[in-house]
Motif scaffolding. Structure first.
Motif, PDB file in Angstrom:
ATOM      1  N   SER A 155       0.866  -1.181   0.000  1.00 43.67           N
ATOM      2  CA  SER A 155       0.000   0.000   0.000  1.00 43.67           C
ATOM      3  C   SER A 155       0.901   1.229   0.000  1.00 43.67           C
ATOM      4  N   MET A 173      11.150   1.232   9.576  1.00 48.63           N
ATOM      5  CA  MET A 173      10.583   2.586   9.566  1.00 48.63           C
ATOM      6  C   MET A 173      11.628   3.666   9.798  1.00 48.63           C
ATOM      7  N   SER A 229       0.703   3.495   2.426  1.00 46.96           N
ATOM      8  CA  SER A 229       0.461   4.078   3.762  1.00 46.96           C
ATOM      9  C   SER A 229       1.775   4.308   4.499  1.00 46.96           C
ATOM     10  N   ILE A 230       1.664   4.866   5.700  1.00 49.51           N
ATOM     11  CA  ILE A 230       2.839   5.164   6.538  1.00 49.51           C
ATOM     12  C   ILE A 230       3.606   3.885   6.881  1.00 49.51           C
ATOM     13  N   HIS A 231       2.927   2.716   6.835  1.00 52.86           N
ATOM     14  CA  HIS A 231       3.598   1.465   7.177  1.00 52.86           C
ATOM     15  C   HIS A 231       4.710   1.115   6.195  1.00 52.86           C
ATOM     16  N   HIS A 232       4.581   1.568   4.959  1.00 54.91           N
ATOM     17  CA  HIS A 232       5.547   1.157   3.927  1.00 54.91           C
ATOM     18  C   HIS A 232       6.308   2.325   3.324  1.00 54.91           C
ATOM     19  N   ARG A 260       9.828  -5.021   6.601  1.00 54.10           N
ATOM     20  CA  ARG A 260       9.309  -3.665   6.865  1.00 54.10           C
ATOM     21  C   ARG A 260      10.169  -3.015   7.927  1.00 54.10           C
TER      22      ARG A 260
END
Lengths: 312, 195
Positions: free
Chosen positions: A80, A190, A82-85, A188
């Motif tokens: 996606s 961050m 989103s902030i996750h990726h 993943r």
């Protein structure tokens, strides 16, 4: 004549001489970036002439590096946007791959997250299939990766390079049927990749992309293309000069077996089909000129010589 | 990170360090590392289920009207001299709710006046009015940060905060029936009692 992908980095001053030299030698400048006083040329040049380019470029402060991904278009697929990726790791990898010369496009799936619900749409699959290979950036859990890949890979025809947190060997054992390449220890995260071990992981991804694309090139070499994509790029630039006015960084994106021309299909497809590569041989004869799923661009897929009986 | 207790547990050992790093990065990015005292995360990729439980450190004090304004009772009105504008919007909101917009006037940037009428008197302890609770914003940020740590597909969520203790559970499927028991067990591992 074997053309080798290189990156030339030097000063803006007298860089036209290098551009002319590459053209005279029968090479092609795929992309040119002018960054303040520096110029970066991504080119395909004859292997034997690299020392000559280095010699001519040296007084101008020029450096030549081999860039195995010049002339390729790579899809960086994330579950996606989103902030996750984003921006890490997806942007880091997409940007790193660009440094080695590839044209990378980041594709954030609408519903690529969640192991049970992950899926791709027809449009997403078709866009991914317009690239030379697709790098799937999945997460940290082996069981999730195995279950998701089954859904995400469906309908993808281009070679897939799978990245995730488990080791490459674990991924290789777990994914059935196998995909073209595996890079482990990514997953993943961050934070920005800047430590040495993190950069080593990016290098491993690039190495795997190079390996997979070399195999693809070998496969194509068994039944060579009717024309080199770089040559068709030069033909299109010469005969459809409107493409030079496109503000995109790569108005004509060179792929291993085709091109993406960033002009509206409806308006320019026929002109591209009728552009002459050599006397009597038009692009329409040696390639399929198709509408791209990316905006209203044109996709040129070059046919193998066995299909056209022509090599130009 | 200077947490008293910071543990990530998962049946997939390979992912534990990745989630420690993710939690570390997210809490630091959201400047929550000093606010959280204990954090225990359990991730079951099979179910799949993500549970984070923890406690906050020393909570920030309530912001009262007297902390940033001088309250003067005058005949027919109460005058508030604002010393700091940070909480002015929250204050006006509270005053409008309590006294109505027609009784609250702001003649200039630093002054607020409330009409004090015999039949509608202004609270004599107005200076003690709680204008905002910084913990509310902290908890909101904390829940957002925990959702960033949790795997993305986990869209079924439940969370709770009470007196410095919090927990958040999320999953791709419906949350399990024994969720409360799991949460209590995780709090017990930290030496705490679930809210």
């Amino acid at each position: 004549m074997i053309l080798v992908p290189i990156t030339y980095k030097g000063g803006v001053y007298r860089h036209d001489e290098i551009v002319d030299l590459i053209a005279d030698l029968g090479g092609y400048v795929i992309q040119k970036h002018v960054l303040a006083t520096e110029v970066v040329l991504l080119c395909l040049v004859p292997r034997d002439d690299i020392p000559l380019i280095e010699r001519v470029g040296k007084p101008l402060g020029g450096e030549v590096q081999l860039s195995p991904l010049v002339g390729t278009e790579v899809a960086i697929v994330t579950p996606s946007l989103s902030i996750h990726h984003l921006p890490h790791p997806a942007c880091d990898i997409a940007e790193y791959v660009r440094r080695i010369g590839a044209k990378s496009n980041m594709i954030g799936l609408a519903r690529g997250y969640g192991k049970r619900v992950a899926q791709t749409s027809a449009e997403e699959r078709e866009i991914i299939n317009e690239h030379d290979c697709a790098v799937f950036l999945l997460g940290n859990f082996e069981s999730c990766i195995v279950e998701k890949m089954e859904a995400l890979r469906r309908g993808i025809d281009v070679p897939i390079i799978l990245t995730g947190k488990p080791d490459a060997d674990v991924l290789r054992r777990a994914i059935d049927p196998p995909v073209a390449g595996y890079v482990g220890n990514v997953g993943r995260f961050m934070h920005r990749t800047k430590e040495a071990d993190e950069l080593a992981r990016l290098d491993a991804i690039v190495a795997e992309i190079v390996r997979v694309l070399d195999l693809r090139r070998e496969e194509i070499a068994k039944d060579p293309l009717s024309a080199s994509p770089a040559r068709l790029m030069a033909v299109i630039q010469e005969q459809v000069p409107e493409v030079l006015e496109v503000t995109s960084p790569t108005p004509v994106t060179v792929q291993i077996a085709g091109l993406r021309v960033k002009l509206p299909y409806e308006e320019f497809a026929d002109r591209i089909r009728s552009a002459e590569v050599e006397e009597g041989v038009t692009i329409g004869r040696i390639a399929d000129v198709l509408p791209s799923r990316m905006r209203d661009y044109i996709l040129v897929r070059i046919k193998p010589s066995s299909e056209t009986d022509v090599v130009v | 990170m200077p947490l008293d207790h910071f543990v990530v547990e998962s049946p997939e050992a390979g992912a534990v360090q990745a989630y420690i790093d993710i939690a570390n990065d997210v809490l630091l990015d959201h400047t929550l590392a000093k606010a959280v005292a204990k954090l225990h995360i359990a991730i079951d990729p099979e179910y799949p289920l993500f549970i984070a439980v923890g406690t906050l450190g020393r909570l920030p004090p309530l912001v009262r009207l007297r902390d940033f304004a001088d309250v003067t009772f005058e005949p027919g009105k109460v005058k508030l001299g604002i010393n700091e504008e940070t909480h002015l919007a929250a204050l006006l909101d509270k005053l409008w709710t309590r006294y109505g917009k027609n009784r609250v006037d702001q003649p200039d940037r630093w002054t607020v006046e409330i009409a004090d009428q015999p039949d509608l008197p202004v609270d004599r302890d107005l200076a003690d009015l709680v204008v905002s609770d910084p913990t509310e914003g902290l908890v909101r940020d904390l829940i957002y940060a925990l959702l960033s740590i949790a795997p993305e597909g986990f869209r079924v969520r439940e969370h709770m905060y009470e007196k410095g203790r919090f927990w958040l559970a999320s999953s791709e499927n419906t949350l399990p029936d024994d969720l409360q028991a799991r949460v209590r067990a995780l709090f017990a591992k930290m030496g705490e009692v679930a809210p």
